[in-house]
Scaffold this motif. Structure first.
Motif, PDB file in Angstrom:
ATOM      1  N   THR A   1       0.837  -1.201   0.000  1.00  0.00           N
ATOM      2  CA  THR A   1       0.000   0.000   0.000  1.00  0.00           C
ATOM      3  C   THR A   1       0.870   1.249   0.000  1.00  0.00           C
ATOM      4  OG1 THR A   1      -1.708  -1.167   1.249  1.00  0.00           O
ATOM      5  CG2 THR A   1      -1.803   1.230   1.270  1.00  0.00           C
TER       6      THR A   1
ATOM      7  N   HIS B   1      -4.649   1.256  -4.217  1.00  0.00           N
ATOM      8  CA  HIS B   1      -4.068   1.761  -2.969  1.00  0.00           C
ATOM      9  C   HIS B   1      -5.075   1.614  -1.823  1.00  0.00           C
ATOM     10  CE1 HIS B   1      -1.703   4.367  -0.346  1.00  0.00           C
ATOM     11  NE2 HIS B   1      -2.747   5.176  -0.208  1.00  0.00           N
TER      12      HIS B   1
ATOM     13  N   ALA C   1      -4.972  -1.035   1.383  1.00  0.00           N
ATOM     14  CA  ALA C   1      -5.040  -0.466   2.736  1.00  0.00           C
ATOM     15  C   ALA C   1      -6.189  -1.092   3.526  1.00  0.00           C
ATOM     16  CB  ALA C   1      -5.209   1.045   2.660  1.00  0.00           C
TER      17      ALA C   1
END
Length: 120
Positions: free
Chosen positions: A17, A43, A47
């Motif tokens: 991430t 991303h 996460a």
């Protein structure tokens, strides 16, 4: 799977991430106002996966207090990421650099704290 293995796996997910976040930040700081949506989604997905695994480790297997602090910081960073995504990225507005920097600083701090807890 024990809590330490789950935390270490989560740290690896969060490292991926972070790599995506560095790429996004580099694109933003290079003067590009609008970032690739697929990269921003990846991303956020990574996460969310890492945070979910840390939460699972914490509630099911138990984890050290330091890991909870790291998780708390990462949740704050995730909220900042939501502000960036929903308030700016989706509205096709340039991401404000100060919010990007605060998001990154809180995320890196949480990541380091969690990594220390995972490898203690």
């Amino acid at each position: 799977m024990d809590a330490q293995t789950m935390l270490r796996t989560a740290v690896v997910l969060l490292a991926l991430t972070a790599a995506g976040g560095l790429l996004l930040a580099a694109l933003r700081f290079s003067g590009r106002a609008h970032l690739p949506p697929a990269l921003a989604m990846l991303h956020g997905l990574l996460a969310g996966s890492g945070l979910t695994l840390v939460l699972y480790a914490g509630f099911v297997a138990g984890m050290p207090t330091l890991a909870w602090w790291g998780l708390a910081l990462l949740v704050v960073a995730a909220l900042g990421g939501l502000v960036l995504n929903l308030g700016y990225h989706w509205k096709n507005r340039p991401l404000p650099v100060p919010i990007v920097l605060v998001h990154a600083a809180v995320a890196v701090t949480g990541f380091v704290v969690l990594a220390i807890a995972a490898w203690r």
